[in-house]
Design a protein around this motif. Structure first.
Motif, PDB file in Angstrom:
ATOM      1  N   GLU A  67      51.096  41.531  40.044  1.00  0.00           N
ATOM      2  CA  GLU A  67      51.269  40.095  39.857  1.00  0.00           C
ATOM      3  C   GLU A  67      52.627  39.815  39.227  1.00  0.00           C
ATOM      4  O   GLU A  67      53.097  40.564  38.379  1.00  0.00           O
ATOM      5  N   LYS A  88      51.296  35.936  43.025  1.00  0.00           N
ATOM      6  CA  LYS A  88      50.439  35.516  41.910  1.00  0.00           C
ATOM      7  C   LYS A  88      49.154  36.331  41.813  1.00  0.00           C
ATOM      8  O   LYS A  88      48.240  35.967  41.074  1.00  0.00           O
ATOM      9  N   LYS A  89      49.089  37.424  42.531  1.00  0.00           N
ATOM     10  CA  LYS A  89      48.044  38.426  42.353  1.00  0.00           C
ATOM     11  C   LYS A  89      48.593  39.728  42.920  1.00  0.00           C
ATOM     12  O   LYS A  89      49.568  39.724  43.675  1.00  0.00           O
TER      13      LYS A  89
END
Length: 409
Positions: A67, A88-89
């Protein structure tokens, strides 16, 4: 300000991998996000269009990137190459993505993202080979100009993040408003549960339904059937070559398929303002791309002139909320028709619009629905116009913050 190579600010810089497509074990029931360059360009990537299996992770050299890694498009046609996003991950990527894990003790990943946003053209110019691709070494050795301390980096990033956060919030609000409007429209005019004379859902409460032989289904009593061209006028754009401007002439930017999908940019063409009034587009107009993308859109990109391959849809007799959602209902059918035609650029013709029959409610019911939906559509347009202003401010501030002309406090 100081300058460091990107490799000096990172714990890892490497590209991804595509697991063997012919091996279903790597793809069936996949749960691990796998990113391709076509998704890069939005600031944050929360989810991917494709997923791979744990077997692909275990049995190949593909790896997960953490992330807040930056992902940069090394290959890609058109505007793709040089696009950048923040993961975002944790996710895997294909080999066209160069992924950069920023060392949090040396640099702020948001700052580096924004700096590289200012370097889009410079990155693209590093491309080499027949296909004009970037490579990992180009990116590893790219110089990053940044404040010497993390606090200074974060202050700059926070100014820009605040503007992006408002843009993202407006986008989420618009998505919710459009989804709510479509749900209500479908409830009234697809499920036929508009309020009856007693304020109860018409069909659910036993309202009389009659069979319509043209539509080959039941519709509420009092409804008729018409074609899409009976409720709206579909005005095609024009070939704009003969309207190219001379120096000093006032112009409109041209809405082609590219602009229809992603808005105006510095590469958008311009035409003289003497183009026919019928092809001038304003915010809030309904556009329908009848070729290639086959989409219908509430235009919010600013005034422009419409190129061929796109209809501007208007009506003297019906509100835009009615014909907008009626065209939306037919989109999947139109896409199927275009696919069956097997042309180079899938498209539909005016004949398909004529043959597209819809159920027509009484005028007063259409007006009641419009009264409920119009405020939502107006808010969508207003939020989108605000986003254009915010993006313009952000893009104006961005290079000045990065070169020290403006100081973040």
């Amino acid at each position: 300000m100081t300058t460091k190579l990107l490799s000096e600010l990172s714990t890892n810089i490497s590209s991804g991998l595509t697991p063997l497509r012919s091996n279903p074990e790597f793809w069936d029931n996949g749960t691990i996000p796998w990113l391709k360059t076509e998704q890069l360009g939005e600031k944050y990537i929360y989810e991917t269009n494709e997923h791979i299996s744990k077997a692909a992770l275990d049995k190949t050299s593909i790896k997960l990137f953490p992330e807040n890694s930056l992902s940069i498009a090394m290959y890609g046609e058109g505007k793709t190459r040089g696009n950048i996003s923040i993961l975002k991950k944790a996710m895997a990527t294909n080999q066209a993505c160069c992924n950069v894990a920023i060392d949090p003790d040396k640099a702020d990943f948001e700052y580096v993202y924004y700096f590289l946003r200012t370097q889009y053209d410079e990155l693209r110019n590093l491309s080499s080979g027949v296909r004009k691709n970037l490579n990992s070494n180009d990116i590893k050795n790219y110089p990053i100009r940044l404040p010497e301390n993390l606090d200074g980096q974060k202050k700059i990033a926070n100014v820009l993040k605040a503007l992006d956060a408002k843009i993202e919030l407006n986008n989420r609000i618009n998505a919710e408003l459009e989804a709510m409007a479509k749900t209500l429209y479908d409830y009234w005019f697809v499920q036929f549960d508009f309020p009856d004379a007693n304020g109860k859902p018409y069909k659910t409460s036993g309202g009389k339904m009659v069979y319509n032989p043209t539509l080959k289904r039941e519709v509420p009593e009092g409804w008729s059937d018409v074609s899409l061209v009976d409720i709206a006028t579909f005005t095609n754009g024009i070939a704009c070559q003969k309207y190219y401007p001379s120096d000093g002439e006032e112009t409109y930017r041209v809405i082609k398929i590219r602009e229809f999908s992603s808005g105006f940019d510095e590469n958008s063409e311009s035409v003289r303002q003497s183009v026919p009034e019928k092809v001038i587009v304003h915010d809030g107009d309904i556009l329908f791309s009848w070729s290639a993308t086959l989409e219908v859109k509430l235009w919010t990109g600013g005034i422009g002139a419409l190129n061929q391959h796109i209809f501007k849809v208007t009506s003297k007799n019906y509100p835009k909320t009615f014909y907008y959602f009626e065209i939306l209902k037919y989109l999947e059918y139109f896409k199927m028709v275009a696919e069956l035609r097997k042309t180079t650029m899938g498209h539909i013709t005016k004949d398909h619009l004529v043959s597209s029959r819809i159920g027509l409610p009484p005028k007063n019911l259409i007006q009641e629905m419009d009264a409920k939906l119009s405020p939502a559509i107006k808010s969508v347009v207003g939020n989108s116009q605000q986003n254009l202003r915010l993006a313009k401010l952000r893009d104006w501030l961005l290079p000045m913050l990065m070169n020290g002309q403006v100081t973040a406090i």
